[in-house]
Design a protein around this motif. Sequence first.
Motif, PDB file in Angstrom:
ATOM      1  N   TYR A  32     -39.382  17.683 -40.331  1.00  0.00           N
ATOM      2  CA  TYR A  32     -38.407  17.391 -39.589  1.00  0.00           C
ATOM      3  C   TYR A  32     -37.459  17.560 -39.833  1.00  0.00           C
ATOM      4  CZ  TYR A  32     -35.311  12.664 -39.050  1.00  0.00           C
ATOM      5  OH  TYR A  32     -34.615  12.323 -39.023  1.00  0.00           O
ATOM      6  N   ILE A  34     -33.035  17.489 -40.004  1.00  0.00           N
ATOM      7  CA  ILE A  34     -32.078  17.012 -39.710  1.00  0.00           C
ATOM      8  C   ILE A  34     -30.689  18.060 -40.210  1.00  0.00           C
ATOM      9  CG2 ILE A  34     -30.584  15.392 -40.131  1.00  0.00           C
ATOM     10  CD1 ILE A  34     -33.026  14.078 -41.960  1.00  0.00           C
ATOM     11  N   TYR A  36     -26.418  18.236 -41.183  1.00  0.00           N
ATOM     12  CA  TYR A  36     -25.748  17.420 -41.163  1.00  0.00           C
ATOM     13  C   TYR A  36     -24.248  17.914 -41.816  1.00  0.00           C
ATOM     14  CZ  TYR A  36     -28.971  13.252 -43.493  1.00  0.00           C
ATOM     15  OH  TYR A  36     -29.961  12.409 -43.983  1.00  0.00           O
ATOM     16  N   ARG A  51     -37.243  16.527 -34.423  1.00  0.00           N
ATOM     17  CA  ARG A  51     -39.087  16.986 -35.142  1.00  0.00           C
ATOM     18  C   ARG A  51     -39.702  18.337 -34.604  1.00  0.00           C
ATOM     19  NH1 ARG A  51     -40.901  11.980 -37.879  1.00  0.00           N
ATOM     20  NH2 ARG A  51     -39.441  10.205 -36.997  1.00  0.00           N
ATOM     21  N   TYR A  95     -41.526  13.506 -46.467  1.00  0.00           N
ATOM     22  CA  TYR A  95     -41.724  12.441 -46.685  1.00  0.00           C
ATOM     23  C   TYR A  95     -40.539  11.515 -47.223  1.00  0.00           C
ATOM     24  CZ  TYR A  95     -43.552   7.650 -48.064  1.00  0.00           C
ATOM     25  OH  TYR A  95     -43.776   6.140 -48.207  1.00  0.00           O
ATOM     26  N   ASN A  96     -39.723  11.026 -47.426  1.00  0.00           N
ATOM     27  CA  ASN A  96     -38.221  10.525 -46.921  1.00  0.00           C
ATOM     28  C   ASN A  96     -37.937  11.487 -48.637  1.00  0.00           C
ATOM     29  OD1 ASN A  96     -38.091   7.956 -46.593  1.00  0.00           O
ATOM     30  ND2 ASN A  96     -39.836   7.154 -47.850  1.00  0.00           N
TER      31      ASN A  96
ATOM     32  N   GLY B  97     -36.620   4.068 -45.968  1.00  0.00           N
ATOM     33  CA  GLY B  97     -38.171   4.196 -46.644  1.00  0.00           C
ATOM     34  C   GLY B  97     -39.392   3.756 -45.479  1.00  0.00           C
ATOM     35  N   GLY B  98     -40.512   4.135 -46.339  1.00  0.00           N
ATOM     36  CA  GLY B  98     -41.958   3.976 -45.963  1.00  0.00           C
ATOM     37  C   GLY B  98     -42.276   5.176 -44.958  1.00  0.00           C
ATOM     38  N   THR B  99     -43.272   4.857 -44.395  1.00  0.00           N
ATOM     39  CA  THR B  99     -43.564   6.339 -43.381  1.00  0.00           C
ATOM     40  C   THR B  99     -43.160   6.418 -43.117  1.00  0.00           C
ATOM     41  OG1 THR B  99     -44.978   5.432 -41.893  1.00  0.00           O
ATOM     42  CG2 THR B  99     -45.545   5.298 -44.996  1.00  0.00           C
ATOM     43  N   GLY B 100     -43.236   8.337 -42.977  1.00  0.00           N
ATOM     44  CA  GLY B 100     -42.482   9.132 -41.842  1.00  0.00           C
ATOM     45  C   GLY B 100     -41.496   9.390 -42.204  1.00  0.00           C
ATOM     46  N   ALA B 101     -40.350  10.298 -41.386  1.00  0.00           N
ATOM     47  CA  ALA B 101     -39.266  10.584 -41.669  1.00  0.00           C
ATOM     48  C   ALA B 101     -37.579   9.634 -41.597  1.00  0.00           C
ATOM     49  CB  ALA B 101     -38.773  11.835 -40.848  1.00  0.00           C
ATOM     50  N   ASN B 102     -37.156   9.896 -42.631  1.00  0.00           N
ATOM     51  CA  ASN B 102     -35.844   8.906 -42.590  1.00  0.00           C
ATOM     52  C   ASN B 102     -34.703   9.577 -42.497  1.00  0.00           C
ATOM     53  OD1 ASN B 102     -36.857   5.845 -42.993  1.00  0.00           O
ATOM     54  ND2 ASN B 102     -38.394   6.933 -43.899  1.00  0.00           N
ATOM     55  N   VAL B 103     -33.744   9.099 -42.185  1.00  0.00           N
ATOM     56  CA  VAL B 103     -32.134   9.558 -42.392  1.00  0.00           C
ATOM     57  C   VAL B 103     -31.840   8.642 -43.234  1.00  0.00           C
ATOM     58  CG1 VAL B 103     -30.125   9.400 -41.254  1.00  0.00           C
ATOM     59  CG2 VAL B 103     -32.351   9.761 -39.807  1.00  0.00           C
ATOM     60  N   LEU B 104     -30.883   9.847 -44.139  1.00  0.00           N
ATOM     61  CA  LEU B 104     -30.106   9.534 -45.096  1.00  0.00           C
ATOM     62  C   LEU B 104     -29.168   9.299 -45.495  1.00  0.00           C
ATOM     63  CD1 LEU B 104     -32.610  11.162 -46.647  1.00  0.00           C
ATOM     64  CD2 LEU B 104     -31.741  11.249 -48.626  1.00  0.00           C
TER      65      LEU B 104
END
Lengths: 110, 115
Positions: A32, A34, A36, A51, A95-96, B97-104
Amino acid sequence: GESVGLHLPTLSVQEGDNSIINCAYSNSASDYFIWYKQESGKGPQFIIDIRSNMDKRQGQRVTVLLNKTVKHLSLQIAATQPGDSAVYFCAESGYNKLIFGAGTRLAVHP
Amino acid sequence: EAGVVQSPRYKIIEKKQPVAFWCNPISGHNTLYWYRQNLGQGPELLIRYENEEAVDDSQLPKDRFSAERLKGVDSTLKIQPAELGDSAVYLCASSLGGTGANVLTFGAGSRLTVL
Protein backbone atom coordinates in the motif's frame (compact mmCIF):
# COMPACT_ATOMS: atom_id res chain seq x y z
CA GLY A 1 16.36 -1.06 7.01
CA GLU A 2 13.60 -0.65 4.50
CA SER A 3 13.21 2.82 3.10
CA VAL A 4 11.28 4.86 0.63
CA GLY A 5 13.12 7.47 -1.39
CA LEU A 6 12.69 9.94 -4.19
CA HIS A 7 14.75 10.51 -7.32
CA LEU A 8 14.51 14.29 -7.60
CA PRO A 9 14.63 16.72 -4.72
CA THR A 10 13.28 19.68 -6.73
CA LEU A 11 11.03 19.90 -9.76
CA SER A 12 10.24 23.16 -11.55
CA VAL A 13 7.39 23.30 -14.05
CA GLN A 14 5.47 25.90 -15.96
CA GLU A 15 1.88 26.54 -15.04
CA GLY A 16 -0.36 24.40 -17.19
CA ASP A 17 2.23 21.73 -17.85
CA ASN A 18 2.01 18.22 -16.49
CA SER A 19 4.22 17.25 -13.56
CA ILE A 20 5.68 13.87 -12.78
CA ILE A 21 7.15 13.13 -9.37
CA ASN A 22 8.96 9.85 -8.92
CA CYS A 23 9.60 7.61 -5.95
CA ALA A 24 11.52 4.40 -5.39
CA TYR A 25 10.76 1.98 -2.61
CA SER A 26 12.89 -0.86 -1.34
CA ASN A 27 10.49 -3.17 0.49
CA SER A 28 9.05 -5.54 -2.09
CA ALA A 29 6.56 -6.75 0.50
CA SER A 30 4.88 -3.35 0.75
CA ASP A 31 1.31 -3.51 -0.41
CA TYR A 32 0.00 0.00 0.00
CA PHE A 33 1.35 3.39 -1.02
CA ILE A 34 0.22 6.93 -0.40
CA TRP A 35 1.14 10.31 -1.81
CA TYR A 36 1.00 13.29 0.52
CA LYS A 37 1.28 17.00 -0.24
CA GLN A 38 2.79 19.32 2.32
CA GLU A 39 2.51 23.08 2.01
CA SER A 40 4.68 25.39 4.02
CA GLY A 41 3.66 25.51 7.67
CA LYS A 42 1.13 22.73 7.32
CA GLY A 43 0.99 19.03 7.97
CA PRO A 44 1.04 16.48 5.15
CA GLN A 45 -2.26 16.22 3.30
CA PHE A 46 -3.49 13.02 1.66
CA ILE A 47 -3.62 13.15 -2.14
CA ILE A 48 -4.09 9.65 -3.45
CA ASP A 49 -3.30 6.07 -2.56
CA ILE A 50 -2.81 2.80 -4.40
CA ARG A 51 -2.68 -0.83 -3.42
CA SER A 52 -0.11 -3.23 -4.79
CA ASN A 53 -2.73 -5.17 -6.75
CA MET A 54 -3.21 -2.12 -8.96
CA ASP A 55 -0.95 -0.48 -11.54
CA LYS A 56 -2.73 2.81 -11.88
CA ARG A 57 -5.22 4.92 -10.04
CA GLN A 58 -6.68 8.25 -11.03
CA GLY A 59 -8.08 11.10 -9.04
CA GLN A 60 -8.94 14.65 -9.87
CA ARG A 61 -5.98 15.91 -11.97
CA VAL A 62 -3.71 13.33 -10.29
CA THR A 63 -2.69 9.84 -11.32
CA VAL A 64 -0.52 7.42 -9.41
CA LEU A 65 1.36 4.69 -11.26
CA LEU A 66 2.90 1.69 -9.56
CA ASN A 67 5.55 -0.51 -11.13
CA LYS A 68 6.19 -3.37 -8.77
CA THR A 69 8.80 -4.94 -11.04
CA VAL A 70 11.22 -2.09 -10.47
CA LYS A 71 9.66 -0.92 -7.20
CA HIS A 72 8.81 2.48 -8.56
CA LEU A 73 5.95 4.84 -7.86
CA SER A 74 5.06 8.05 -9.63
CA LEU A 75 2.59 10.89 -9.16
CA GLN A 76 1.36 12.70 -12.23
CA ILE A 77 -0.33 16.06 -11.89
CA ALA A 78 -2.16 17.31 -14.95
CA ALA A 79 -2.32 20.99 -15.82
CA THR A 80 -0.19 22.02 -12.87
CA GLN A 81 -1.40 25.10 -11.05
CA PRO A 82 0.35 27.53 -8.69
CA GLY A 83 -1.59 25.98 -5.83
CA ASP A 84 0.18 22.71 -6.51
CA SER A 85 3.45 24.20 -5.31
CA ALA A 86 4.44 22.16 -2.27
CA VAL A 87 6.60 19.27 -1.14
CA TYR A 88 5.31 15.88 -2.17
CA PHE A 89 6.03 12.72 -0.22
CA CYS A 90 5.45 9.15 -1.16
CA ALA A 91 4.92 6.82 1.77
CA GLU A 92 4.97 3.10 2.12
CA SER A 93 2.28 1.76 4.40
CA GLY A 94 2.32 -1.42 6.38
CA TYR A 95 -0.06 -2.21 9.18
CA ASN A 96 -0.98 1.22 10.52
CA LYS A 97 2.51 2.54 9.92
CA LEU A 98 3.79 4.95 7.30
CA ILE A 99 7.40 5.22 6.16
CA PHE A 100 8.05 8.45 4.31
CA GLY A 101 10.61 9.35 1.73
CA ALA A 102 12.56 12.60 1.80
CA GLY A 103 10.18 14.49 -0.46
CA THR A 104 10.25 16.40 -3.74
CA ARG A 105 9.63 20.11 -3.90
CA LEU A 106 7.40 21.14 -6.78
CA ALA A 107 7.76 24.74 -7.90
CA VAL A 108 5.19 26.03 -10.37
CA HIS A 109 6.16 29.09 -12.42
CA PRO A 110 3.69 31.34 -14.26
CA GLU B 1 -14.93 18.61 11.62
CA ALA B 2 -11.91 20.28 13.24
CA GLY B 3 -9.33 17.77 12.07
CA VAL B 4 -6.29 16.93 14.14
CA VAL B 5 -5.53 19.81 16.49
CA GLN B 6 -2.07 20.46 17.87
CA SER B 7 -0.67 23.02 20.24
CA PRO B 8 1.41 25.01 20.57
CA ARG B 9 2.13 25.79 16.92
CA TYR B 10 5.52 27.24 17.80
CA LYS B 11 7.81 26.89 20.78
CA ILE B 12 11.24 28.35 21.41
CA ILE B 13 13.18 27.14 24.40
CA GLU B 14 16.73 26.98 25.63
CA LYS B 15 18.51 23.67 25.74
CA LYS B 16 18.00 21.58 28.85
CA GLN B 17 14.51 23.02 29.33
CA PRO B 18 11.42 20.82 29.19
CA VAL B 19 8.72 21.13 26.55
CA ALA B 20 5.37 19.48 25.95
CA PHE B 21 3.13 19.18 22.93
CA TRP B 22 -0.54 18.37 22.90
CA CYS B 23 -2.68 16.64 20.28
CA ASN B 24 -6.40 16.14 19.90
CA PRO B 25 -7.15 13.58 17.18
CA ILE B 26 -10.18 13.31 14.95
CA SER B 27 -13.19 12.08 16.88
CA GLY B 28 -13.53 8.33 16.56
CA HIS B 29 -9.96 7.73 15.43
CA ASN B 30 -8.52 5.02 17.64
CA THR B 31 -4.97 5.19 16.35
CA LEU B 32 -2.74 8.15 17.13
CA TYR B 33 0.79 8.82 15.94
CA TRP B 34 3.56 11.20 16.80
CA TYR B 35 6.06 11.94 14.03
CA ARG B 36 9.12 14.14 13.98
CA GLN B 37 10.03 16.02 10.84
CA ASN B 38 13.47 17.53 10.48
CA LEU B 39 14.00 20.33 8.02
CA GLY B 40 14.00 19.10 4.44
CA GLN B 41 13.13 15.55 5.38
CA GLY B 42 10.10 13.32 5.55
CA PRO B 43 8.31 12.64 8.83
CA GLU B 44 9.69 9.85 11.02
CA LEU B 45 7.52 7.88 13.39
CA LEU B 46 8.18 8.32 17.10
CA ILE B 47 5.28 6.44 18.64
CA ARG B 48 1.94 4.91 17.72
CA TYR B 49 -1.02 4.39 20.02
CA GLU B 50 -3.95 2.04 19.64
CA ASN B 51 -6.46 3.63 21.99
CA GLU B 52 -4.45 4.22 25.17
CA GLU B 53 -1.81 1.57 24.48
CA ALA B 54 1.55 2.45 22.96
CA VAL B 55 1.97 -0.36 20.43
CA ASP B 56 5.08 0.93 18.65
CA ASP B 57 7.55 3.16 20.47
CA SER B 58 10.70 1.64 19.07
CA GLN B 59 11.85 4.97 17.58
CA LEU B 60 11.14 7.06 20.66
CA PRO B 61 14.32 8.22 22.45
CA LYS B 62 13.19 7.07 25.83
CA ASP B 63 15.95 8.75 27.80
CA ARG B 64 14.40 12.17 27.20
CA PHE B 65 11.12 11.66 25.36
CA SER B 66 7.88 10.47 26.86
CA ALA B 67 4.32 10.31 25.66
CA GLU B 68 0.96 9.46 27.04
CA ARG B 69 -2.55 9.03 25.80
CA LEU B 70 -4.74 8.85 28.83
CA LYS B 71 -8.32 7.76 28.18
CA GLY B 72 -7.38 6.96 24.60
CA VAL B 73 -8.20 10.37 23.14
CA ASP B 74 -5.83 13.34 23.60
CA SER B 75 -2.12 12.79 23.74
CA THR B 76 0.92 14.67 24.98
CA LEU B 77 4.52 14.34 23.91
CA LYS B 78 7.18 15.59 26.31
CA ILE B 79 10.88 16.22 25.95
CA GLN B 80 12.99 16.68 29.06
CA PRO B 81 15.63 17.96 28.83
CA ALA B 82 15.60 19.32 25.30
CA GLU B 83 18.75 19.27 23.19
CA LEU B 84 19.74 21.36 20.20
CA GLY B 85 19.14 18.41 17.90
CA ASP B 86 15.51 18.21 18.98
CA SER B 87 14.67 21.26 16.89
CA ALA B 88 12.09 19.97 14.43
CA VAL B 89 8.39 19.93 13.66
CA TYR B 90 6.45 17.45 15.76
CA LEU B 91 3.45 16.12 13.87
CA CYS B 92 0.48 14.33 15.32
CA ALA B 93 -1.71 12.16 13.12
CA SER B 94 -4.69 9.92 13.64
CA SER B 95 -6.47 7.17 11.76
CA LEU B 96 -9.42 4.88 12.24
CA GLY B 97 -7.14 1.96 13.03
CA GLY B 98 -8.05 -1.69 12.78
CA THR B 99 -6.71 -4.15 10.27
CA GLY B 100 -5.55 -3.21 6.83
CA ALA B 101 -4.26 0.03 5.47
CA ASN B 102 -5.35 3.30 6.93
CA VAL B 103 -5.03 6.84 5.71
CA LEU B 104 -3.44 9.08 8.31
CA THR B 105 -4.75 12.59 8.85
CA PHE B 106 -2.10 14.98 10.10
CA GLY B 107 -2.27 18.05 12.24
CA ALA B 108 -0.44 21.26 11.35
CA GLY B 109 2.45 20.37 13.63
CA SER B 110 4.32 22.01 16.49
CA ARG B 111 7.57 23.66 15.47
CA LEU B 112 10.22 23.43 18.18
CA THR B 113 13.34 25.56 18.20
CA VAL B 114 15.96 24.75 20.82
CA LEU B 115 18.54 27.49 21.40
